[in-house]
Write a protein that holds these residues in place. Structure first.
Motif, PDB file in Angstrom:
ATOM      1  N   LEU A   1     -32.470  40.467   1.370  1.00 16.00           N
ATOM      2  CA  LEU A   1     -31.360  41.299   0.911  1.00 16.00           C
ATOM      3  C   LEU A   1     -31.768  42.089  -0.330  1.00 16.00           C
ATOM      4  O   LEU A   1     -32.626  41.636  -1.090  1.00 16.00           O
ATOM      5  CB  LEU A   1     -30.144  40.419   0.590  1.00 16.00           C
ATOM      6  CG  LEU A   1     -29.494  39.718   1.776  1.00 16.00           C
ATOM      7  CD1 LEU A   1     -28.439  38.717   1.292  1.00 16.00           C
ATOM      8  CD2 LEU A   1     -28.868  40.727   2.730  1.00 16.00           C
ATOM      9  N   PRO A   2     -31.155  43.255  -0.573  1.00 17.51           N
ATOM     10  CA  PRO A   2     -31.513  44.060  -1.752  1.00 17.51           C
ATOM     11  C   PRO A   2     -30.898  43.503  -3.038  1.00 17.51           C
ATOM     12  O   PRO A   2     -30.136  44.168  -3.739  1.00 17.51           O
ATOM     13  CB  PRO A   2     -30.965  45.440  -1.408  1.00 17.51           C
ATOM     14  CG  PRO A   2     -29.791  45.170  -0.524  1.00 17.51           C
ATOM     15  CD  PRO A   2     -30.192  43.963   0.297  1.00 17.51           C
ATOM     16  N   ILE A   3     -31.261  42.249  -3.337  1.00 23.27           N
ATOM     17  CA  ILE A   3     -30.800  41.570  -4.545  1.00 23.27           C
ATOM     18  C   ILE A   3     -31.815  41.827  -5.645  1.00 23.27           C
ATOM     19  O   ILE A   3     -33.014  41.626  -5.455  1.00 23.27           O
ATOM     20  CB  ILE A   3     -30.656  40.057  -4.291  1.00 23.27           C
ATOM     21  CG1 ILE A   3     -29.553  39.782  -3.261  1.00 23.27           C
ATOM     22  CG2 ILE A   3     -30.382  39.308  -5.595  1.00 23.27           C
ATOM     23  CD1 ILE A   3     -29.551  38.362  -2.738  1.00 23.27           C
ATOM     24  N   ASP A   4     -31.342  42.276  -6.792  1.00 21.16           N
ATOM     25  CA  ASP A   4     -32.224  42.524  -7.925  1.00 21.16           C
ATOM     26  C   ASP A   4     -32.438  41.270  -8.763  1.00 21.16           C
ATOM     27  O   ASP A   4     -33.545  41.011  -9.225  1.00 21.16           O
ATOM     28  CB  ASP A   4     -31.638  43.627  -8.812  1.00 21.16           C
ATOM     29  CG  ASP A   4     -31.509  44.951  -8.077  1.00 21.16           C
ATOM     30  OD1 ASP A   4     -32.517  45.403  -7.502  1.00 21.16           O
ATOM     31  OD2 ASP A   4     -30.402  45.532  -8.073  1.00 21.16           O
ATOM     32  N   ILE A   5     -31.359  40.518  -8.975  1.00 16.36           N
ATOM     33  CA  ILE A   5     -31.395  39.372  -9.885  1.00 16.36           C
ATOM     34  C   ILE A   5     -30.743  38.179  -9.191  1.00 16.36           C
ATOM     35  O   ILE A   5     -29.634  38.291  -8.657  1.00 16.36           O
ATOM     36  CB  ILE A   5     -30.664  39.676 -11.198  1.00 16.36           C
ATOM     37  CG1 ILE A   5     -31.323  40.874 -11.898  1.00 16.36           C
ATOM     38  CG2 ILE A   5     -30.658  38.461 -12.123  1.00 16.36           C
ATOM     39  CD1 ILE A   5     -30.544  41.390 -13.087  1.00 16.36           C
ATOM     40  N   LEU A   6     -31.432  37.045  -9.199  1.00 15.27           N
ATOM     41  CA  LEU A   6     -30.926  35.850  -8.525  1.00 15.27           C
ATOM     42  C   LEU A   6     -30.731  34.719  -9.529  1.00 15.27           C
ATOM     43  O   LEU A   6     -31.603  34.440 -10.343  1.00 15.27           O
ATOM     44  CB  LEU A   6     -31.911  35.400  -7.440  1.00 15.27           C
ATOM     45  CG  LEU A   6     -31.474  34.199  -6.584  1.00 15.27           C
ATOM     46  CD1 LEU A   6     -30.252  34.551  -5.733  1.00 15.27           C
ATOM     47  CD2 LEU A   6     -32.625  33.724  -5.700  1.00 15.27           C
ATOM     48  N   LYS A   7     -29.551  34.085  -9.442  1.00 14.73           N
ATOM     49  CA  LYS A   7     -29.268  32.858 -10.186  1.00 14.73           C
ATOM     50  C   LYS A   7     -29.244  31.701  -9.194  1.00 14.73           C
ATOM     51  O   LYS A   7     -28.611  31.794  -8.143  1.00 14.73           O
ATOM     52  CB  LYS A   7     -27.907  32.932 -10.868  1.00 14.73           C
ATOM     53  CG  LYS A   7     -27.832  33.804 -12.100  1.00 14.73           C
ATOM     54  CD  LYS A   7     -26.433  33.698 -12.685  1.00 14.73           C
ATOM     55  CE  LYS A   7     -26.295  34.465 -13.979  1.00 14.73           C
ATOM     56  NZ  LYS A   7     -24.909  34.372 -14.494  1.00 14.73           N
ATOM     57  N   ILE A   8     -29.893  30.619  -9.562  1.00 18.05           N
ATOM     58  CA  ILE A   8     -29.920  29.413  -8.739  1.00 18.05           C
ATOM     59  C   ILE A   8     -29.434  28.262  -9.607  1.00 18.05           C
ATOM     60  O   ILE A   8     -29.751  28.200 -10.793  1.00 18.05           O
ATOM     61  CB  ILE A   8     -31.356  29.104  -8.259  1.00 18.05           C
ATOM     62  CG1 ILE A   8     -32.004  30.322  -7.603  1.00 18.05           C
ATOM     63  CG2 ILE A   8     -31.374  27.907  -7.314  1.00 18.05           C
ATOM     64  CD1 ILE A   8     -33.501  30.177  -7.368  1.00 18.05           C
ATOM     65  N   HIS A   9     -28.666  27.354  -9.033  1.00 16.39           N
ATOM     66  CA  HIS A   9     -28.488  26.095  -9.755  1.00 16.39           C
ATOM     67  C   HIS A   9     -28.261  24.936  -8.812  1.00 16.39           C
ATOM     68  O   HIS A   9     -27.986  25.103  -7.623  1.00 16.39           O
ATOM     69  CB  HIS A   9     -27.427  26.185 -10.862  1.00 16.39           C
ATOM     70  CG  HIS A   9     -25.991  26.101 -10.454  1.00 16.39           C
ATOM     71  ND1 HIS A   9     -25.426  24.980  -9.921  1.00 16.39           N
ATOM     72  CD2 HIS A   9     -24.985  26.991 -10.584  1.00 16.39           C
ATOM     73  CE1 HIS A   9     -24.135  25.178  -9.716  1.00 16.39           C
ATOM     74  NE2 HIS A   9     -23.844  26.389 -10.103  1.00 16.39           N
TER      75      HIS A   9
END
Length: 312
Positions: free
Chosen positions: A213-221
């Protein structure tokens, strides 16, 4: 705004990237602007996400009884002792921050941007609450200030999304992310690893889907069990596996190898207040976990996108 690739040794970290976007230090200030969610107010469901309690991430200065401007000024006072020359991003964080009429949203966003030293906004929302007319407005706003739209995706698995009472499908996430990207806006996404019914193999299966996907910034938790939530009740009745620190480090290391290397990774863990947290009890600050992860990546020569490169 162009998202320039950040060449860090093991993963594309947010701290390095954000420093390249501004000629000064910036800090997010969280805002509770009084929103709710469509899976809380009965429009599509009630009760909200089964794991959610906004007290786990709202700082003390973030109180909805105060106006947006008042919260920002209080947040500025909170952070000012660190760096007197700091600038700030207004972070509309609590609940669904696009879930209101367009005129009301414009008023709130413009109020935030009128506060001295606020140099942009970050808007946390759901993928089913982003009409095209709002994207049109944000696209225009993006021409004069920093704008980042951050979607709670949480999982690519529709069965999981139903189980946790998200109230939207993964296809709706794809649609919102694509439309936001097409409007030229920085696009963020948030996912949770260890959701009930999802093991490590399922997470690794989802990683290249997210990466596509055209995601620029990813947060994971990590999945956390918070007192008073529906998930806490389910966990008490039938406990499911919660990752240990070592298990989660190995999972993240494998996960990021399946993410394209130009995606900025903002976060790997979340830290809830001890008095609210049932599990897991890792006893680590966020930066301490990040240091452990970095040591693991270095020791095993693991890099973001490595698996994708080997597959080409």
């Amino acid at each position: 705004m162009d998202l320039n690739k950040v060449n860090t040794p093991y993963y594309n970290d947010y701290g390095t990237w954000i420093r390249r976007q501004f000629p000064y230090r910036v800090q997010k200030i969280s805002i509770d602007a009084g929103f709710t969610c469509p899976n809380r107010d009965g429009r599509i469901s009630t009760g909200g996400c089964i794991y959610c309690d906004n007290r786990t991430f709202n700082p003390s200065y973030c109180q909805r009884r105060h106006s947006v401007s008042e919260q920002l000024e209080e947040g500025k006072r909170f952070f000012a002792h660190k760096y007197p020359d700091m600038k700030y991003l207004a972070y509309f964080q609590a609940f669904t921050n696009t879930y209101a009429p367009l005129a009301q949203l414009k008023s709130l966003y413009e109020e935030a941007l009128s506060v001295p030293d606020i140099v942009g906004i970050v808007i946390g929302t759901r993928p089913d609450c982003m009409p095209d007319e709002l994207l049109d407005y944000l696209s225009e706003l993006n021409k004069r200030t920093f704008v980042l739209v951050e979607y709670g995706v949480e999982s690519t698995n529709d069965e999981t999304l139903l189980r946790i009472n998200r109230g939207h499908t993964f296809q709706q996430s794809c649609d919102a992310i694509e439309r936001t990207h097409q409007h030229g806006l920085l696009t963020g996404a948030h996912i949770i690893l260890g959701l009930p019914g999802e093991d490590a193999n399922e997470s690794l299966h989802q990683a290249p889907i997210i990466s596509g996907l055209p995601i620029d910034i990813l947060k994971i938790h990590q999945m956390q069990i918070i007192r008073g939530t529906r998930l806490a009740e389910l966990y008490a009745a039938e406990p499911f596996h919660i990752y240990t620190v070592d298990e989660y480090i190995h999972l993240i290391a494998n996960y990021i190898q399946r993410l394209r290397d130009d995606m900025v990774l903002e976060r790997f863990v979340s830290q809830s207040p001890k008095e609210l947290l049932i599990a897991p009890h890792w006893g680590l600050k966020n930066y301490e976990f990040t240091n452990l992860l970095a040591n693991h990546l270095r020791a095993h020569d693991i890099r973001q996108g490595q698996f994708l490169l080997k597959s080409e």
